[in-house]
Design a protein around this motif. Structure first.
Motif, PDB file in Angstrom:
ATOM      1  N   PRO A  29       0.803  -1.226   0.000  1.00 34.71           N
ATOM      2  CA  PRO A  29       0.000   0.000   0.000  1.00 34.71           C
ATOM      3  C   PRO A  29       0.837   1.278   0.000  1.00 34.71           C
ATOM      4  O   PRO A  29       0.463   2.271  -0.650  1.00 34.71           O
ATOM      5  N   VAL A  30       1.982   1.269   0.694  1.00 41.19           N
ATOM      6  CA  VAL A  30       2.809   2.483   0.704  1.00 41.19           C
ATOM      7  C   VAL A  30       3.435   2.715  -0.672  1.00 41.19           C
ATOM      8  O   VAL A  30       3.490   3.848  -1.164  1.00 41.19           O
ATOM      9  N   LEU A  31       3.864   1.642  -1.321  1.00 43.18           N
ATOM     10  CA  LEU A  31       4.392   1.801  -2.690  1.00 43.18           C
ATOM     11  C   LEU A  31       3.321   2.368  -3.614  1.00 43.18           C
ATOM     12  O   LEU A  31       3.598   3.202  -4.481  1.00 43.18           O
ATOM     13  N   TRP A  32       2.074   1.905  -3.443  1.00 49.14           N
ATOM     14  CA  TRP A  32       0.977   2.449  -4.252  1.00 49.14           C
ATOM     15  C   TRP A  32       0.825   3.952  -4.021  1.00 49.14           C
ATOM     16  O   TRP A  32       0.657   4.728  -4.982  1.00 49.14           O
ATOM     17  N   LEU A  33       0.852   4.378  -2.765  1.00 49.78           N
ATOM     18  CA  LEU A  33       0.736   5.814  -2.455  1.00 49.78           C
ATOM     19  C   LEU A  33       1.837   6.599  -3.168  1.00 49.78           C
ATOM     20  O   LEU A  33       1.581   7.648  -3.767  1.00 49.78           O
ATOM     21  N   CYS A  34       3.047   6.060  -3.100  1.00 49.86           N
ATOM     22  CA  CYS A  34       4.189   6.761  -3.701  1.00 49.86           C
ATOM     23  C   CYS A  34       4.048   6.818  -5.221  1.00 49.86           C
ATOM     24  O   CYS A  34       4.322   7.851  -5.846  1.00 49.86           O
ATOM     25  N   GLN A  35       3.620   5.696  -5.813  1.00 47.81           N
ATOM     26  CA  GLN A  35       3.504   5.698  -7.276  1.00 47.81           C
ATOM     27  C   GLN A  35       2.411   6.668  -7.732  1.00 47.81           C
ATOM     28  O   GLN A  35       2.556   7.325  -8.757  1.00 47.81           O
ATOM     29  N   ARG A  36       1.333   6.751  -6.947  1.00 49.01           N
ATOM     30  CA  ARG A  36       0.273   7.697  -7.321  1.00 49.01           C
ATOM     31  C   ARG A  36       0.798   9.130  -7.294  1.00 49.01           C
ATOM     32  O   ARG A  36       0.439   9.948  -8.130  1.00 49.01           O
TER      33      ARG A  36
ATOM     34  N   VAL B  79      -6.575 -15.506  15.164  1.00 46.99           N
ATOM     35  CA  VAL B  79      -7.012 -16.167  13.927  1.00 46.99           C
ATOM     36  C   VAL B  79      -7.346 -15.097  12.888  1.00 46.99           C
ATOM     37  O   VAL B  79      -7.998 -14.101  13.205  1.00 46.99           O
ATOM     38  N   TYR B  80      -6.886 -15.300  11.655  1.00 44.00           N
ATOM     39  CA  TYR B  80      -7.190 -14.351  10.591  1.00 44.00           C
ATOM     40  C   TYR B  80      -8.076 -14.993   9.521  1.00 44.00           C
ATOM     41  O   TYR B  80      -7.904 -16.177   9.186  1.00 44.00           O
ATOM     42  N   LEU B  81      -8.991 -14.197   8.995  1.00 46.21           N
ATOM     43  CA  LEU B  81      -9.724 -14.584   7.792  1.00 46.21           C
ATOM     44  C   LEU B  81      -9.151 -13.764   6.638  1.00 46.21           C
ATOM     45  O   LEU B  81      -9.063 -12.534   6.735  1.00 46.21           O
ATOM     46  N   VAL B  82      -8.735 -14.438   5.588  1.00 46.25           N
ATOM     47  CA  VAL B  82      -8.227 -13.737   4.407  1.00 46.25           C
ATOM     48  C   VAL B  82      -9.105 -14.109   3.224  1.00 46.25           C
ATOM     49  O   VAL B  82      -9.330 -15.300   2.953  1.00 46.25           O
ATOM     50  N   ILE B  83      -9.654 -13.099   2.570  1.00 44.27           N
ATOM     51  CA  ILE B  83     -10.560 -13.350   1.456  1.00 44.27           C
ATOM     52  C   ILE B  83      -9.807 -13.098   0.153  1.00 44.27           C
ATOM     53  O   ILE B  83      -9.261 -12.015  -0.073  1.00 44.27           O
ATOM     54  N   TYR B 123      -8.822  -9.698   6.086  1.00 47.58           N
ATOM     55  CA  TYR B 123      -8.219  -8.936   4.998  1.00 47.58           C
ATOM     56  C   TYR B 123      -8.837  -9.409   3.686  1.00 47.58           C
ATOM     57  O   TYR B 123      -8.963 -10.619   3.455  1.00 47.58           O
ATOM     58  N   ILE B 124      -9.237  -8.468   2.853  1.00 45.91           N
ATOM     59  CA  ILE B 124      -9.699  -8.817   1.511  1.00 45.91           C
ATOM     60  C   ILE B 124      -8.581  -8.427   0.549  1.00 45.91           C
ATOM     61  O   ILE B 124      -8.261  -7.244   0.404  1.00 45.91           O
ATOM     62  N   TYR B 125      -7.958  -9.432  -0.069  1.00 44.25           N
ATOM     63  CA  TYR B 125      -6.829  -9.168  -0.973  1.00 44.25           C
ATOM     64  C   TYR B 125      -7.370  -9.038  -2.397  1.00 44.25           C
ATOM     65  O   TYR B 125      -7.769 -10.028  -3.011  1.00 44.25           O
ATOM     66  N   VAL B 126      -7.406  -7.823  -2.911  1.00 44.65           N
ATOM     67  CA  VAL B 126      -7.976  -7.555  -4.236  1.00 44.65           C
ATOM     68  C   VAL B 126      -6.841  -7.301  -5.227  1.00 44.65           C
ATOM     69  O   VAL B 126      -5.893  -6.566  -4.908  1.00 44.65           O
ATOM     70  N   ARG B 127      -6.929  -7.880  -6.411  1.00 45.74           N
ATOM     71  CA  ARG B 127      -5.865  -7.637  -7.391  1.00 45.74           C
ATOM     72  C   ARG B 127      -5.781  -6.143  -7.711  1.00 45.74           C
ATOM     73  O   ARG B 127      -6.801  -5.440  -7.748  1.00 45.74           O
ATOM     74  N   HIS B 164     -10.160  -5.137   6.428  1.00 47.55           N
ATOM     75  CA  HIS B 164      -9.286  -4.246   5.666  1.00 47.55           C
ATOM     76  C   HIS B 164      -9.143  -4.755   4.237  1.00 47.55           C
ATOM     77  O   HIS B 164      -9.034  -5.958   4.018  1.00 47.55           O
ATOM     78  N   VAL B 165      -9.118  -3.816   3.300  1.00 49.20           N
ATOM     79  CA  VAL B 165      -8.836  -4.175   1.911  1.00 49.20           C
ATOM     80  C   VAL B 165      -7.339  -4.020   1.678  1.00 49.20           C
ATOM     81  O   VAL B 165      -6.744  -3.020   2.086  1.00 49.20           O
ATOM     82  N   HIS B 166      -6.726  -5.023   1.088  1.00 50.19           N
ATOM     83  CA  HIS B 166      -5.301  -4.970   0.764  1.00 50.19           C
ATOM     84  C   HIS B 166      -5.178  -5.138  -0.749  1.00 50.19           C
ATOM     85  O   HIS B 166      -5.669  -6.118  -1.298  1.00 50.19           O
ATOM     86  N   THR B 167      -4.529  -4.188  -1.395  1.00 44.00           N
ATOM     87  CA  THR B 167      -4.492  -4.190  -2.851  1.00 44.00           C
ATOM     88  C   THR B 167      -3.195  -4.788  -3.361  1.00 44.00           C
ATOM     89  O   THR B 167      -2.113  -4.367  -2.958  1.00 44.00           O
TER      90      THR B 167
END
Lengths: 211, 458
Positions: A29-36, B79-83, B123-127, B164-167
């Motif tokens: 996420p921090v790399l994304w912020l920087c690239q933006r 315990v974590y749920l990862v989507i 965490y929802i890991y979205v491409r 949390h969404v993680h991209t």
């Protein structure tokens, strides 16, 4: 010149760090912020991120080089990704790429001479039912033919990326999208089929045999 | 023919601005989560999910309830749920519709699932490419938090839940669950050796359940109807419920459909997707994403023995076998993500195979030699065949390379490359031999059926 995030970006980093039990997890996420902010991941960005997250520059660079969406060199004002994986290619992905190369005057992997567009080939962008499609910057443009593609590119040049996205970009859709590029004979009735994101009832003009 | 069923997963897709919380709630969103958290024991929720026989919707088809059963956290474990929303398998485009059109269903499913498995963080890991889906999800999460459905006391219950969404940032391999966990931890997305499996040691070294978006999105329906009733919507045993089917390629109406588990490929193509484009013949269909070996409608099921799993379909076309995890495995392919790529008779199978192998070469993470080198060699050999520089022995060379990739790597990527290649060569060998002798015509391409329309040529 050293890179630094804006004060607002710094606040976002502070918030990101609260989401994970480990500092390192906020690296993407921090790399994304920087690239933006910077447009690409320069050496200065790598230095900044490694200091901010207590990681070695080798670690940060190793991550940057793994992911295709982090740019390791400057790109044009807009980045156009043309999907060329099978589903798009079955519906005209190559025709879309050929047209863009002609229109922008550069082959895939390069930037137009005016610096407005970088054209890249993409592997599957998960919009296969709305093929052919392109991604421009961070938005999708689907169910394309060359006419609508021309309008999308013109809009980026004359009115900017945001206005173009507002008018033309697409989400996953329900029911009729803005247009159906492929005219075909009408489908046989199938009352039990629950039809979702797809095209409107096609016009009754069969496509000729080109084989 | 299909049994018409009331839409469940897609029930709210047609509502105007269905992604906004007020509209979703008017159509019933969060009612089940409220009931689950305030009046149902977590163990009972887990039982319902087990009884529902949800076969994982990410492609592997592993029973979700069984996966949840592997959890056995210690007293100090989080315990974590990862989507897994890293939807990238060529041909697959179903999870995006859930995130774009009904993000609150995913969040509601995540709340119930977190409560059931004793997790406080999902965490929802979205491409990375799906930036607009990320925006919708983040807005939806913020609204759910404001409404009191997330945070320290969701629905007033003393069980904190944060989502949390993680991209991601562009890497197909991050859909592999342990690669995804590495990516979530800020590392290169390289798969991990297993065991330990994520349920024992997953993200941040803690017990982790990784489920596909659609798997989590069906949880509210499962709890609402009861696991047994939801499972019985399916036409097949031990493979429950309804699911999203996608169709792309040479059909009249490409798109997404909701249907019971166990419809046939013929129904999917001809009843749901409107049949073949311009009435052309169906040549081949890749049933559930590019890693699933291709089906050839001319081939008939050969299961004369009454004890053979496909005996009921003996002598019928491959596309008349019900689409289920177990039936498709018996057929020598995989159900995968249930998103089919349909090809008509203008498509050259060598060229189609080369297209997909180019994908795998691009996406191999490079960690294991057989995969990193093998994917490149496959593309090199296919390039030679297509350019007329090939020899008939090259066809067997493709098979040989594939056989040396399978089972020799850390993750299933190499198998997911080799299996479809072997399927293409086995079922369309004459086209490969022909290419070895003559190369491909210089104008070979995949889009003859639609090209005039896309290029707007008179």
């Amino acid at each position: 010149m050293a890179f630094a995030l804006t004060p607002e970006g710094e606040r976002e980093v502070d918030e990101l760090l609260t989401r994970y039990p480990e500092r390192r997890a906020s690296l993407l996420p921090v790399l994304w912020l920087c690239q933006r902010q910077n447009g690409w991941i320069s050496s200065e960005v790598v230095d900044y991120v490694s200091q901010r997250l207590d990681l070695s520059t080798a670690t940060v660079r190793g991550v940057v080089t793994f992911y295709t969406m982090f740019f390791e060199e400057p790109v044009g004002e807009n980045v156009v990704w043309v999907c060329r994986t099978l589903s798009c290619d079955l519906r005209g992905g190559k025709a879309i790429q050929d047209h863009l190369e002609n229109k922008l005057g550069c082959t895939a992997g390069h930037t137009s001479s005016d610096g407005k567009f970088t054209l890249l080939k993409a592997e599957c962008l998960a919009a296969c039912g709305q093929a052919p499609m392109v991604q421009i910057n961070d938005r999708y443009y689907e169910n394309l033919d060359v006419e609508i593609l021309d309008r999308i590119i013109e809009a980026h040049v004359t009115r900017g990326a945001e206005a173009a996205a507002d008018e033309f970009s697409t989400h996953a859709t329900f029911g009729a999208p803005s247009k159906a590029p492929i005219s075909t004979a009408p489908p046989p009735p199938s009352p039990e089929a629950v039809r979702l994101a797809s095209q409107p009832p096609p016009a009754p003009e069969p496509v000729g045999d080109e084989s | 023919m299909s049994n018409p069923t009331k839409p469940l997963l897609t029930a709210r897709y047609g509502i105007a601005e269905s992604w906004k919380i007020a509209n979703a709630e008017r159509a019933g969103a969060y009612q089940v989560a409220k009931r689950a958290l305030t009046s149902i024991e977590p163990a009972k929720l887990k039982d319902e999910v087990k009884n529902a026989n949800i076969r994982g919707r990410g492609g592997a088809g592993f029973p979700a309830g069984v996966k949840w059963g592997f959890l056995n956290p210690g007293p100090n474990d989080q315990v974590y749920l990862v989507i897994n929303a890293d939807e990238s398998e060529p041909g697959t485009f179903k999870d995006r519709s859930i995130m774009d059109l009904d993000p609150h269903r995913l969040i509601e499913g995540a709340i119930i699932s977190c409560y059931a498995i004793g997790s406080h963080v999902a965490y929802i890991y979205v491409r990375g490419e799906l930036a607009s889906s990320v925006t919708r999800l983040e807005d939806a999460i913020a609204d759910a938090r404001k409404a009191g459905y997330l945070g320290a006391r969701p629905f007033g219950v003393d069980h904190e839940i944060e989502i949390h969404v993680h991209t991601g940032a562009g890497a197909y391999i991050c859909g592999e669950e342990t690669a995804l966990l590495n990516s979530l931890e800020g590392r290169r997305g390289e798969p991990r050796l297993k065991p330990p499996f994520p349920a024992v040691k997953g993200v941040f070294g803690m017990p982790t359940i990784v489920n596909n978006v659609e798997t989590i999105a069906v949880v509210p329906d499962v709890i609402d109807m009861g696991g047994d009733a939801w499972s019985a919507l399916s036409r097949l045993p031990a493979d429950g419920g309804v699911r999203l089917y996608g169709v792309s390629g040479h059909v009249r109406n490409p798109g997404l459909f909701e249907a019971p588990v166990g419809i046939t490929m013929r129904e999917l193509i001809y009843d749901y997707a409107g049949g073949m484009l311009a009435g052309r013949p169906l040549k081949a269909v890749i049933p559930g994403g590019s890693s699933t070996p291709v089906l050839d409608p001319r081939r008939l099921v050969d299961a004369p023995g009454e004890d053979q799993p496909l005996h009921a379909w003996h002598g019928k076309s491959e596309i008349d076998v019900p689409m289920g995890v177990d039936t498709y495995r018996a057929l020598g392919t995989m159900l995968g993500t249930c998103c089919a790529i349909v090809m008509d008779d203008t498509v050259n199978m060598v060229e189609a195979c080369r297209n997909l192998m180019r994908f795998y070469k691009h996406e191999s993470c490079g960690q294991c030699t057989p995969c990193r080198e093998g994917t490149g060699w496959l593309v090199d050999v296919l390039n030679n065949l297509c350019a007329g520089r090939g020899k008939p022995e090259d066809v067997d060379l493709l098979v040989d390379i594939s056989n040396n990739m399978m089972g020799n790597t850390i993750c299933a990527f190499a198998d997911g490359t080799a299996m479809p290649l072997l399927g293409f060569v086995q079922k369309f060998r004459d086209e490969f031999i022909d290419a070895a002798h003559n190369g491909l015509p210089s104008d070979v391409r995949h889009d003859h059926s639609v090209r005039r329309e896309v290029e707007k040529v008179a």
